[in-house]
Design a protein around this motif. Structure first.
Motif, PDB file in Angstrom:
ATOM      1  N   ILE A  88      26.853  29.053 -23.992  1.00  0.00           N
ATOM      2  CA  ILE A  88      27.509  27.744 -23.862  1.00  0.00           C
ATOM      3  C   ILE A  88      26.503  26.693 -23.408  1.00  0.00           C
ATOM      4  O   ILE A  88      26.542  25.534 -23.848  1.00  0.00           O
ATOM      5  CB  ILE A  88      28.683  27.851 -22.875  1.00  0.00           C
ATOM      6  N   ASP A  89      25.584  27.096 -22.549  1.00  0.00           N
ATOM      7  CA  ASP A  89      24.551  26.182 -22.057  1.00  0.00           C
ATOM      8  C   ASP A  89      23.741  25.591 -23.218  1.00  0.00           C
ATOM      9  O   ASP A  89      23.342  24.427 -23.184  1.00  0.00           O
ATOM     10  CB  ASP A  89      23.639  26.952 -21.088  1.00  0.00           C
ATOM     11  N   ARG A  90      23.505  26.376 -24.256  1.00  0.00           N
ATOM     12  CA  ARG A  90      22.690  25.909 -25.392  1.00  0.00           C
ATOM     13  C   ARG A  90      23.422  24.869 -26.244  1.00  0.00           C
ATOM     14  O   ARG A  90      22.788  24.118 -26.983  1.00  0.00           O
ATOM     15  CB  ARG A  90      22.308  27.092 -26.287  1.00  0.00           C
ATOM     16  N   LEU A  91      24.751  24.851 -26.172  1.00  0.00           N
ATOM     17  CA  LEU A  91      25.519  23.976 -27.055  1.00  0.00           C
ATOM     18  C   LEU A  91      25.756  22.582 -26.477  1.00  0.00           C
ATOM     19  O   LEU A  91      25.977  21.631 -27.225  1.00  0.00           O
ATOM     20  CB  LEU A  91      26.877  24.610 -27.376  1.00  0.00           C
ATOM     21  N   ILE A  92      25.780  22.470 -25.158  1.00  0.00           N
ATOM     22  CA  ILE A  92      26.144  21.200 -24.525  1.00  0.00           C
ATOM     23  C   ILE A  92      24.894  20.346 -24.350  1.00  0.00           C
ATOM     24  O   ILE A  92      23.964  20.727 -23.633  1.00  0.00           O
ATOM     25  CB  ILE A  92      26.845  21.451 -23.174  1.00  0.00           C
ATOM     26  N   LEU A  93      24.866  19.187 -25.020  1.00  0.00           N
ATOM     27  CA  LEU A  93      23.687  18.326 -25.051  1.00  0.00           C
ATOM     28  C   LEU A  93      24.032  16.907 -24.583  1.00  0.00           C
ATOM     29  O   LEU A  93      25.143  16.432 -24.809  1.00  0.00           O
ATOM     30  CB  LEU A  93      23.120  18.247 -26.472  1.00  0.00           C
ATOM     31  N   ARG A  94      23.052  16.259 -23.962  1.00  0.00           N
ATOM     32  CA  ARG A  94      23.126  14.832 -23.655  1.00  0.00           C
ATOM     33  C   ARG A  94      24.441  14.421 -23.011  1.00  0.00           C
ATOM     34  O   ARG A  94      25.055  13.410 -23.381  1.00  0.00           O
ATOM     35  CB  ARG A  94      22.895  14.007 -24.935  1.00  0.00           C
ATOM     36  N   VAL A  95      24.920  15.199 -22.069  1.00  0.00           N
ATOM     37  CA  VAL A  95      26.146  14.878 -21.336  1.00  0.00           C
ATOM     38  C   VAL A  95      25.781  14.672 -19.875  1.00  0.00           C
ATOM     39  O   VAL A  95      25.049  15.496 -19.309  1.00  0.00           O
ATOM     40  CB  VAL A  95      27.188  16.013 -21.461  1.00  0.00           C
ATOM     41  N   PRO A  96      26.246  13.591 -19.245  1.00  0.00           N
ATOM     42  CA  PRO A  96      25.988  13.439 -17.803  1.00  0.00           C
ATOM     43  C   PRO A  96      26.516  14.648 -17.033  1.00  0.00           C
ATOM     44  O   PRO A  96      27.641  15.097 -17.258  1.00  0.00           O
ATOM     45  CB  PRO A  96      26.766  12.166 -17.456  1.00  0.00           C
ATOM     46  N   GLY A  97      25.698  15.171 -16.134  1.00  0.00           N
ATOM     47  CA  GLY A  97      26.110  16.350 -15.378  1.00  0.00           C
ATOM     48  C   GLY A  97      26.249  17.571 -16.257  1.00  0.00           C
ATOM     49  O   GLY A  97      27.203  18.345 -16.134  1.00  0.00           O
ATOM     50  N   ARG A  98      25.271  17.803 -17.130  1.00  0.00           N
ATOM     51  CA  ARG A  98      25.387  18.828 -18.169  1.00  0.00           C
ATOM     52  C   ARG A  98      25.675  20.210 -17.610  1.00  0.00           C
ATOM     53  O   ARG A  98      26.573  20.919 -18.087  1.00  0.00           O
ATOM     54  CB  ARG A  98      24.100  18.867 -19.000  1.00  0.00           C
ATOM     55  N   LEU A  99      24.945  20.641 -16.594  1.00  0.00           N
ATOM     56  CA  LEU A  99      25.160  21.993 -16.062  1.00  0.00           C
ATOM     57  C   LEU A  99      26.506  22.115 -15.355  1.00  0.00           C
ATOM     58  O   LEU A  99      27.109  23.194 -15.346  1.00  0.00           O
ATOM     59  CB  LEU A  99      24.018  22.369 -15.119  1.00  0.00           C
ATOM     60  N   SER A 100      26.984  21.026 -14.761  1.00  0.00           N
ATOM     61  CA  SER A 100      28.322  21.052 -14.173  1.00  0.00           C
ATOM     62  C   SER A 100      29.373  21.200 -15.261  1.00  0.00           C
ATOM     63  O   SER A 100      30.378  21.911 -15.093  1.00  0.00           O
ATOM     64  CB  SER A 100      28.573  19.769 -13.376  1.00  0.00           C
TER      65      SER A 100
END
Length: 443
Positions: A88-100
């Protein structure tokens, strides 16, 4: 003995026993022995206490509890849960607070596979928290989402606590609370909570970029991003489909579907070549320990309710409450208030044991929808996981956090998410269809 004296004696003994450090189950057993001698008649009372305790755990509806727990334990010990989070970590891009955002998204998926709030919080805390702090995330933005999504595990099935709530409520209620319907009813409120957490994280980090540093996206090709998702996440959805699909379609009881879920989990672990005899043995041993504790508590609680009823305390208290001519809404808010206060000082099972002998007869008297009420009680109990000074998930987070993180920081991190959960609770209270839409479709 008058009912106020009986009520004071029973509750006073329980509270005193827990204050001096006795485990919850033993505190209730001690109180039950005293109550059996006084209200049920000496030796005959003790025999009645033993028979009632044995009958309470010889309940087929309790079988999903260890099965749901072992599913989550296998996913953790085999590392399949950690692989899903990395995908899932690999799919989420350019989002504020990405790891959260990854924590909430991954936690929601794992909530649909695990029956334990503690397991979800500990897994995310161990896998994501160190990396978030290393990258400069503010402690509140690192810890808050992990604790919040751990609590959602109570609502999104499979949930051992939901099965326990339905079983305990049925034991002291005129009407039975359907385990299947209560499991299904928690899905929509749980997903709404997760969505609210995501909105809060993105908006908060957009307004305060210092809370979570912006990260450059990984230089990965399209196949490198999506392949782990299809390999490590999509197959896990098979477990949720097997468990909930079989119940929703009416093909299987909660116990049958939990057994099918365990089988699906084992087959997937074997397919990933991640399951060994040692992991399987350790998972079964860990589940046996937790299940034994839960069954001890159930045995103690059932007899406690019976003694309260036999002594006249339950009927006396309900008659006193009836003088105030409570409306259903006032009664629900009273129950919520009691659980919110107790949640600051007690664990969830203890709260259910103390309050359900009064809550469920009152709900029957007011003809409340027990599935709707069950979801309300679950969310109220969930808030107790996050409220100081004794919220369980606060201590789990403190246990996995670095030593320099203080308990005050943990409390502060949980506060905004506690308010969000309370907002969803009010939504369920005033818009019951949020909790009953899926059960209505299932019926």
């Amino acid at each position: 003995m008058a009912w106020p004296a009986a009520l004071t004696l029973m509750f006073g003994l329980v509270c005193l026993a827990m204050l001096i450090g006795l485990p919850v189950a033993f505190a209730f057993f001690l109180t039950n022995i005293v109550g059996s001698v006084i209200f049920l008649g000496g030796e005959n009372g003790i025999m009645s206490f033993v028979r009632g305790s044995m009958a309470s755990i010889a309940n087929f509806n309790l079988a999903p509890v260890p099965l749901f727990l072992v599913m989550g334990d296998i996913l953790l010990r085999t590392g399949m849960a950690f692989r899903a989070i990395n995908a899932i970590d690999r799919l989420i891009l350019r989002v504020p607070g990405r790891l959260s955002v990854v924590a909430v998204s991954g936690g929601t998926i794992f909530s649909a596979l695990s029956g334990s709030t503690i397991a979800t919080t500990a897994m995310l805390g161990q896998s994501l928290l160190p990396e978030m702090l290393r990258r400069g995330y503010h402690p509140s933005m690192a810890m808050g989402p992990i604790m919040a999504i751990g609590g959602v595990d109570m609502l999104i099935p499979p949930s051992a606590l939901t099965v326990l709530l339905a079983t305990l409520a049925s034991g002291v209620s005129r009407d039975k609370v359907s385990v299947t319907e209560l499991l299904v009813a928690g899905i929509v409120p749980g997903l709404i909570m997760s969505a609210c957490f995501l909105v809060w994280i993105v908006v908060r980090c957009w307004m305060r970029p210092d809370l979570a540093p912006r990260e450059a996206p990984q230089a990965l090709g399209l196949g490198e991003r999506w392949r782990p998702f299809f390999v490590d996440v999509v197959p896990l959805s098979f477990i949720f489909v097997v468990v909930m699909g079989s119940m929703f379609a009416g093909w299987a009881s909660p116990t049958d579907s939990a057994a099918l879920g365990c089988l699906a989990t084992v087959l997937l672990a074997l397919a990933y070549r991640a399951l060994t005899w040692k992991i399987l043995f350790d998972s079964l041993k860990s589940t046996a320990v937790v299940t034994t504790m839960i069954f001890f508590i159930i045995a103690a609680s059932t007899t406690f309710s019976q003694i309260l009823a036999f002594s006249g305390a339950t009927d006396g208290a309900l008659a006193e409450i009836a003088k105030y001519e409570m409306t259903p809404l006032i009664a629900v808010f009273t129950m919520i208030a009691v659980l919110l206060v107790l949640g600051c000082f007690m664990d969830q099972i203890s709260m259910m044991l103390l309050t359900f002998p009064f809550f469920m007869p009152l709900a029957n008297a007011l003809n409340l929808d027990l599935v709707w009420l069950g979801v309300i009680l679950l969310i109220s109990l969930q808030i107790g996981l996050l409220t100081p000074p004794f919220g369980l998930l606060l201590f789990v987070m403190k246990g996995v956090a670095p030593p320099e993180i203080t308990m005050r920081q943990v409390w502060a991190a949980a506060t905004p998410y506690t308010l969000i959960v309370f907002g969803v609770l009010m939504l369920v209270v005033f818009v019951p269809s949020v909790a009953t839409v899926l059960t209505g479709a299932m019926r």
